[in-house]
Design a protein around this motif. Sequence first.
Motif, PDB file in Angstrom:
ATOM      1  N   MET A   1     -15.136  -8.103  64.618  1.00 43.41           N
ATOM      2  CA  MET A   1     -16.442  -8.181  63.986  1.00 43.41           C
ATOM      3  C   MET A   1     -16.458  -7.393  62.679  1.00 43.41           C
ATOM      4  O   MET A   1     -15.817  -6.345  62.565  1.00 43.41           O
ATOM      5  CB  MET A   1     -17.507  -7.642  64.951  1.00 43.41           C
ATOM      6  N   LEU A   2     -17.190  -7.926  61.724  1.00 41.50           N
ATOM      7  CA  LEU A   2     -17.406  -7.227  60.452  1.00 41.50           C
ATOM      8  C   LEU A   2     -18.850  -7.451  60.027  1.00 41.50           C
ATOM      9  O   LEU A   2     -19.341  -8.590  60.078  1.00 41.50           O
ATOM     10  CB  LEU A   2     -16.449  -7.754  59.382  1.00 41.50           C
ATOM     11  N   VAL A   3     -19.523  -6.387  59.635  1.00 45.27           N
ATOM     12  CA  VAL A   3     -20.875  -6.476  59.081  1.00 45.27           C
ATOM     13  C   VAL A   3     -20.904  -5.695  57.783  1.00 45.27           C
ATOM     14  O   VAL A   3     -20.454  -4.541  57.731  1.00 45.27           O
ATOM     15  CB  VAL A   3     -21.932  -5.936  60.063  1.00 45.27           C
ATOM     16  N   HIS A   4     -21.427  -6.338  56.742  1.00 48.41           N
ATOM     17  CA  HIS A   4     -21.515  -5.690  55.433  1.00 48.41           C
ATOM     18  C   HIS A   4     -22.873  -6.022  54.822  1.00 48.41           C
ATOM     19  O   HIS A   4     -23.297  -7.185  54.820  1.00 48.41           O
ATOM     20  CB  HIS A   4     -20.398  -6.196  54.508  1.00 48.41           C
ATOM     21  N   VAL A   5     -23.583  -4.998  54.349  1.00 44.04           N
ATOM     22  CA  VAL A   5     -24.861  -5.206  53.672  1.00 44.04           C
ATOM     23  C   VAL A   5     -24.839  -4.468  52.338  1.00 44.04           C
ATOM     24  O   VAL A   5     -24.149  -3.446  52.189  1.00 44.04           O
ATOM     25  CB  VAL A   5     -26.053  -4.705  54.525  1.00 44.04           C
TER      26      VAL A   5
ATOM     27  N   LEU B   1     -33.949  -3.466  52.181  1.00 43.49           N
ATOM     28  CA  LEU B   1     -33.935  -3.797  53.600  1.00 43.49           C
ATOM     29  C   LEU B   1     -32.535  -3.707  54.208  1.00 43.49           C
ATOM     30  O   LEU B   1     -32.242  -4.356  55.213  1.00 43.49           O
ATOM     31  CB  LEU B   1     -34.499  -5.215  53.816  1.00 43.49           C
ATOM     32  N   CYS B   2     -31.672  -2.907  53.620  1.00 43.63           N
ATOM     33  CA  CYS B   2     -30.288  -2.851  54.101  1.00 43.63           C
ATOM     34  C   CYS B   2     -30.213  -2.384  55.554  1.00 43.63           C
ATOM     35  O   CYS B   2     -29.410  -2.909  56.346  1.00 43.63           O
ATOM     36  CB  CYS B   2     -29.425  -1.982  53.190  1.00 43.63           C
ATOM     37  N   GLU B   3     -31.043  -1.424  55.954  1.00 43.04           N
ATOM     38  CA  GLU B   3     -31.015  -0.940  57.339  1.00 43.04           C
ATOM     39  C   GLU B   3     -31.498  -2.020  58.306  1.00 43.04           C
ATOM     40  O   GLU B   3     -30.940  -2.196  59.388  1.00 43.04           O
ATOM     41  CB  GLU B   3     -31.850   0.323  57.470  1.00 43.04           C
ATOM     42  N   THR B   4     -32.548  -2.749  57.914  1.00 39.22           N
ATOM     43  CA  THR B   4     -33.060  -3.838  58.749  1.00 39.22           C
ATOM     44  C   THR B   4     -32.011  -4.914  58.943  1.00 39.22           C
ATOM     45  O   THR B   4     -31.767  -5.384  60.060  1.00 39.22           O
ATOM     46  CB  THR B   4     -34.319  -4.446  58.109  1.00 39.22           C
ATOM     47  N   PHE B   5     -31.354  -5.298  57.854  1.00 43.73           N
ATOM     48  CA  PHE B   5     -30.343  -6.347  57.946  1.00 43.73           C
ATOM     49  C   PHE B   5     -29.121  -5.878  58.736  1.00 43.73           C
ATOM     50  O   PHE B   5     -28.506  -6.658  59.469  1.00 43.73           O
ATOM     51  CB  PHE B   5     -29.930  -6.808  56.553  1.00 43.73           C
ATOM     52  N   ALA B   6     -28.760  -4.608  58.596  1.00 38.48           N
ATOM     53  CA  ALA B   6     -27.625  -4.081  59.358  1.00 38.48           C
ATOM     54  C   ALA B   6     -27.901  -4.177  60.859  1.00 38.48           C
ATOM     55  O   ALA B   6     -27.041  -4.624  61.638  1.00 38.48           O
ATOM     56  CB  ALA B   6     -27.339  -2.636  58.956  1.00 38.48           C
ATOM     57  N   GLU B   7     -29.098  -3.765  61.291  1.00 36.00           N
ATOM     58  CA  GLU B   7     -29.467  -3.852  62.702  1.00 36.00           C
ATOM     59  C   GLU B   7     -29.473  -5.298  63.177  1.00 36.00           C
ATOM     60  O   GLU B   7     -28.943  -5.637  64.241  1.00 36.00           O
ATOM     61  CB  GLU B   7     -30.853  -3.231  62.931  1.00 36.00           C
ATOM     62  N   HIS B   8     -30.087  -6.159  62.380  1.00 34.96           N
ATOM     63  CA  HIS B   8     -30.241  -7.557  62.780  1.00 34.96           C
ATOM     64  C   HIS B   8     -28.894  -8.261  62.927  1.00 34.96           C
ATOM     65  O   HIS B   8     -28.632  -8.932  63.930  1.00 34.96           O
ATOM     66  CB  HIS B   8     -31.107  -8.285  61.752  1.00 34.96           C
TER      67      HIS B   8
ATOM     68  N   GLN C   1     -20.546   1.878  53.978  1.00 33.48           N
ATOM     69  CA  GLN C   1     -21.511   1.108  54.777  1.00 33.48           C
ATOM     70  C   GLN C   1     -22.218   2.028  55.786  1.00 33.48           C
ATOM     71  O   GLN C   1     -22.085   1.890  57.005  1.00 33.48           O
ATOM     72  CB  GLN C   1     -20.792  -0.035  55.481  1.00 33.48           C
ATOM     73  N   THR C   2     -22.995   2.973  55.248  1.00 33.77           N
ATOM     74  CA  THR C   2     -23.664   3.964  56.085  1.00 33.77           C
ATOM     75  C   THR C   2     -24.654   3.323  57.049  1.00 33.77           C
ATOM     76  O   THR C   2     -24.711   3.680  58.233  1.00 33.77           O
ATOM     77  CB  THR C   2     -24.392   4.991  55.205  1.00 33.77           C
ATOM     78  N   ALA C   3     -25.447   2.366  56.557  1.00 39.03           N
ATOM     79  CA  ALA C   3     -26.455   1.718  57.404  1.00 39.03           C
ATOM     80  C   ALA C   3     -25.804   1.006  58.579  1.00 39.03           C
ATOM     81  O   ALA C   3     -26.282   1.078  59.718  1.00 39.03           O
ATOM     82  CB  ALA C   3     -27.288   0.739  56.582  1.00 39.03           C
ATOM     83  N   VAL C   4     -24.693   0.320  58.326  1.00 37.73           N
ATOM     84  CA  VAL C   4     -23.990  -0.401  59.385  1.00 37.73           C
ATOM     85  C   VAL C   4     -23.376   0.575  60.385  1.00 37.73           C
ATOM     86  O   VAL C   4     -23.505   0.413  61.602  1.00 37.73           O
ATOM     87  CB  VAL C   4     -22.900  -1.312  58.795  1.00 37.73           C
ATOM     88  N   ASN C   5     -22.731   1.622  59.892  1.00 36.29           N
ATOM     89  CA  ASN C   5     -22.072   2.580  60.773  1.00 36.29           C
ATOM     90  C   ASN C   5     -23.064   3.331  61.654  1.00 36.29           C
ATOM     91  O   ASN C   5     -22.792   3.602  62.831  1.00 36.29           O
ATOM     92  CB  ASN C   5     -21.225   3.553  59.956  1.00 36.29           C
ATOM     93  N   GLN C   6     -24.228   3.674  61.089  1.00 36.37           N
ATOM     94  CA  GLN C   6     -25.246   4.358  61.885  1.00 36.37           C
ATOM     95  C   GLN C   6     -25.819   3.432  62.953  1.00 36.37           C
ATOM     96  O   GLN C   6     -26.017   3.839  64.104  1.00 36.37           O
ATOM     97  CB  GLN C   6     -26.354   4.879  60.970  1.00 36.37           C
ATOM     98  N   ALA C   7     -26.088   2.184  62.580  1.00 36.80           N
ATOM     99  CA  ALA C   7     -26.605   1.219  63.556  1.00 36.80           C
ATOM    100  C   ALA C   7     -25.588   0.966  64.658  1.00 36.80           C
ATOM    101  O   ALA C   7     -25.939   0.832  65.833  1.00 36.80           O
ATOM    102  CB  ALA C   7     -26.973  -0.086  62.855  1.00 36.80           C
ATOM    103  N   ALA C   8     -24.318   0.913  64.298  1.00 33.76           N
ATOM    104  CA  ALA C   8     -23.262   0.694  65.288  1.00 33.76           C
ATOM    105  C   ALA C   8     -23.183   1.858  66.273  1.00 33.76           C
ATOM    106  O   ALA C   8     -23.015   1.655  67.483  1.00 33.76           O
ATOM    107  CB  ALA C   8     -21.922   0.492  64.584  1.00 33.76           C
TER     108      ALA C   8
END
Length: 442
Positions: free
Chosen positions: A148-152, A158-165, A190-197
């Motif tokens: 899996m890869l997620v990048h925003v 809305l980067c945090e919202t999109f990372a969660e979604h 990718q702080t938002a993605v790493n925190q959500a993960a």
Amino acid sequence: MFEEKGTSQANTKQAISDSRHLAEAALARASGYITSDRRLLDARESLLELVGIDIASLDEFVELLHAEDVSFERGQLQGTQCESRTAAVDEVRAYLAAQAVSGRLVDLLLPTRSTVGQIRARAALENAEIVGIGLYLAPHTLDAAAKMLVHVRSDHVLCETFAEHLLDELIREASHAGPVTIELRRIAGQTAVNQAAKLRGFLPASDPDILIKVALGRPLTPTSWSSLARQMRRRTGLSLPDVPPHGADSVKIQAPDGTFLVVKMPALEAALGPTIIAWSDRSAVIVPIAKAFADDLLGTADQFALFGRPSAAFLGLRTYFNSPRTSYLMRPGSPILFYESKRTGGRAAVVAAARIVDTTVVPKEQVPSEFLKRAVVEDLDPLTTSNDILVTSFDNLLRFPNLVKLEALREIGAIGSANLQTTTALPSTLLAKILDLGWSSD
């Protein structure tokens, strides 16, 4: 297995043939052996310890196969020009190149001729411009990890919202067929993605560029425990006890590397999310919710949203409002089941379950904007005559594939004295029954 137990099959041609086949499978280092022989199936744990062969029935093998693809809804964020939708491979490649993501990583995850059918991609857009992507590569074998890869875009509001979604949608896809190991590529910046993960149970792996977790994707109850424990061992290498612990708040597990750990049940639930574990003495609540609110907050509508969905529908942590008189029942860490009320046009059924994260009572006029962003109610006055409101935050949302109708709830004694018109306490035995009904294959 036949002779020591003194069975009538001992020394028969069939028993000798089965023994020979098992020996050949062990010498070939096979992962498993499929059989309908009840004697071998009953001795599966002993055989696994003795020769390292996992014995499974044909039905169990079928359960391990990948299910039908999950259909992704095209989600429009209300009041904005933002949306999420399925993305083409060429779109993903162009976005990642524009964001200076390593070409080696792109080549590793994007499909080749042999993996084109295993790739799933989703994009977040504003004004038709991609501002984030989620990429999922299905396991190529039963016991392999999903990639899996997620990048925003970190500069997007809305980067945090999109990372969660994007993370939640891809985890749902990955665990749709059952327990799965997920390897998430960790990308610098990718702080938002790493925190959500991290909030979803991802942990550092031996490779510093990877975060890893096991996702269950369904409830774990006393009835489903043995079957799911075997699936988890076969798919992920993570071993739970054969039977659920009774009267204990912790469980001994074996990690894929062979080490043993004693884990508290709430920590196990958090690590295997999305899931709800019905352990002994764990009580829950059923709360009523109007159909219109359920459609938006829980995503349980039969039809897609015509005019877009609120921001809460794109987030993992969401907010439910009700009367402060029920605060003594709404305990953090407890499961919360949502009953779609018939009197508000609903289907008179429990449609989803989640886990309460926190509760707080606040004046209606002073509800923080962060709570409102994660909710779908704009006018709080009709919810209670009190000047205060109970704010309940929840996560780990599981939508039931089967509605648990009022008739079934009444039959098992789960409707309470108010017929589910208000918050109703639910003992652990009834919690397990409702979760089983919601995931029944019948």
